[in-house]
Structure formats: C-alpha cells, structure tokens
Design a protein around this motif. Structure first.
Motif: not given
Length: 121
Positions: A43-63
């Motif tokens: 997911l991070r490779r597909l969306l350059p600029g997306l940090s691990e922290k923001v990815l984790t939070q967004a996925l938690r919200d979406m879950e």
C-alpha cells in the motif's frame, strides 16, 4: 470533517459517507484494495508520500468503519493483509460514478476548457 458525523443519524447520507472517506489517503486506499488484498508495504509503494503512521491510522479508521478487513497470519515475522469488506466494496462501487466525473473534469482541465465550455455540447 469530524469522524462522529459518520455516525450521526441527523446528517444527510452524503455527509455521513464523506465522513468515512474524509482525508487525503482513504480514497486511494479504497482504490488500491479494490483489485486485491494487500500488505502494508504494498500500500505504501502504491501511494507514495503515505507515511507508515498515517497508513496505520487510516486503516484502523477504515476497519472501525467496516470498510476494511485486517488478517494477521501467525508466521514469523507476522504477516498482515488488508482487504475490502463487502461494505467497503459497496462504497467503492458507489464512488465509481464520482470517479468517472473526476476523470472527465481532469480531461476538461487538460484541454484548457472551463466548466461552462466543458458542459456545452
């Protein structure tokens, strides 16, 4: 937008839907997960600029909103895979016409047309 608006029964449906996908990365994550389940690194490779922290939070919200399923495989190192739930797929399908509109708008802008010129046919 405040996340609580996604659960407020006294707002219009569009507002509730936008509250679920609000933010810079959630629609991109929906798009990335449409085609296949993915690991966080993918997911991070597909969306350059997306940090691990923001990815984790967004996925938690979406879950938490029922859009994404998180599966942890019990291997070392732990392997986590994210996929869309049926509810997430429904949202993705509902957003398809909006995506089409956005692409038409981008084409219009690339052609140097204004909104009025683009609608005159």
């Amino acid at each position: 937008m405040v996340r609580s608006r996604a659960q407020d029964p006294n707002v219009c449906g569009v507002t509730a839907a936008i509250a679920v996908i609000d933010g810079k990365w959630k629609t991109g994550l929906l798009w990335a997960l449409e085609s296949a389940p993915r690991r966080p690194g993918e997911l991070r490779r597909l969306l350059p600029g997306l940090s691990e922290k923001v990815l984790t939070q967004a996925l938690r919200d979406m879950e938490a909103d029922g859009l994404v399923h998180r599966e942890v495989h019990d291997v070392l190192p732990l392997k986590t895979v994210y996929s869309l739930t049926e509810f997430g797929r429904d949202l993705s399908e509902a957003l398809a016409p909006l995506s089409d509109w956005g692409h038409r708008r981008l084409d219009m802008l690339a052609a140097g047309l204004s909104a009025e010129e683009g609608t005159a046919s």
